[in-house]
Design an enzyme around this catalytic site. Structure first.
Site, PDB file in Angstrom:
ATOM      1  N   GLY A   1     -18.026  19.227  25.604  1.00  0.00           N
ATOM      2  CA  GLY A   1     -17.192  18.219  26.247  1.00  0.00           C
ATOM      3  C   GLY A   1     -17.181  16.866  25.575  1.00  0.00           C
TER       4      GLY A   1
ATOM      5  CG  ASP B   1     -20.901  16.347  37.357  1.00  0.00           C
ATOM      6  OD1 ASP B   1     -22.085  16.570  37.059  1.00  0.00           O
ATOM      7  OD2 ASP B   1     -19.989  17.128  37.075  1.00  0.00           O
TER       8      ASP B   1
ATOM      9  CG  PHE C   1     -12.827  20.544  37.546  1.00  0.00           C
ATOM     10  CD1 PHE C   1     -14.137  20.692  37.114  1.00  0.00           C
ATOM     11  CD2 PHE C   1     -11.818  21.113  36.800  1.00  0.00           C
ATOM     12  CE1 PHE C   1     -14.428  21.402  35.964  1.00  0.00           C
ATOM     13  CE2 PHE C   1     -12.096  21.833  35.655  1.00  0.00           C
ATOM     14  CZ  PHE C   1     -13.407  21.976  35.229  1.00  0.00           C
TER      15      PHE C   1
ATOM     16  NE  ARG D   1     -13.829  22.935  25.231  1.00  0.00           N
ATOM     17  CZ  ARG D   1     -14.911  22.654  25.950  1.00  0.00           C
ATOM     18  NH1 ARG D   1     -15.224  21.402  26.180  1.00  0.00           N
ATOM     19  NH2 ARG D   1     -15.655  23.613  26.442  1.00  0.00           N
TER      20      ARG D   1
END
Length: 185
Positions: A48, A107, A156, A169
């Site tokens: 990520g 998160d 999300f 992505r």
């Protein structure tokens, strides 16, 4: 790719490409000041953080080296499981080095808390955390990152390195997906 190319998969764009670029410039300046006269080892968290690590590294006006770790606590879901697994460890020894962890999203804090403790046990000279996104409402373990790109709601999100089932992505912005994409109605 723009929003129209993603069709009805995108529910809402939360952070535009322009906002991302502007904020990374600010973070690069701040990091450059904080590490004046020092070399930094950026430790990116795969996959990520790939976009933010690449772009942020070019905004830092200090010598930087890069290494990568892959850790997972998501599997194929949209919520962290809390069970952390190392999928790829560092190639470099971090002992007596200034380490800046570059994370995509903070998160629950479970993964980053575990990762930071793991790296601290390797005796770096210093260790700091830069997170591109932070979800304060999702916090389960308190982490006080040194650098934060954006605070976002507990939703999300995809884009700019973040995925759902290995898709999205490549989007140059941060967006929420339409619920039908991941099976919710």
């Amino acid at each position: 790719m723009n929003r129209e190319d993603a069709g009805s998969d995108i529910l809402d764009v939360l952070i535009s490409e322009e906002q991302i670029n502007e904020r990374l410039e600010e973070l690069g300046e701040e990091i450059s000041r904080d590490y004046a006269g020092e070399e930094i080892l950026l430790v990116g968290v795969l996959r990520g953080a790939i976009m933010v690590m690449a772009d942020l590294s070019r905004k830092i006006h200090r010598p930087v080296q890069m290494d990568w770790m892959a850790v997972s606590s998501y599997g194929a879901g949209t919520k962290s499981s809390g069970v952390v697994r190392i999928l790829k460890d560092l190639n470099e020894d971090i002992k007596d080095r200034h380490v800046l962890i570059v994370e995509d999203v903070l998160d629950s804090g479970l993964t980053l808390s575990w990762l930071k403790a793991n790296l601290e046990s390797r005796r770096p000279k210093s260790i700091k955390v830069a997170t591109f996104l932070r979800k304060p409402a999702a916090e389960k373990v308190h982490i006080d990152p040194d650098y934060v790109g954006f605070d976002i709601p507990d939703a999300f999100v995809v884009g700019y390195g973040l995925d759902y089932a290995e898709n999205y992505r490549h989007l140059p912005f941060i967006a929420t997906l339409a619920p039908q994409v991941y099976g919710e109605k």
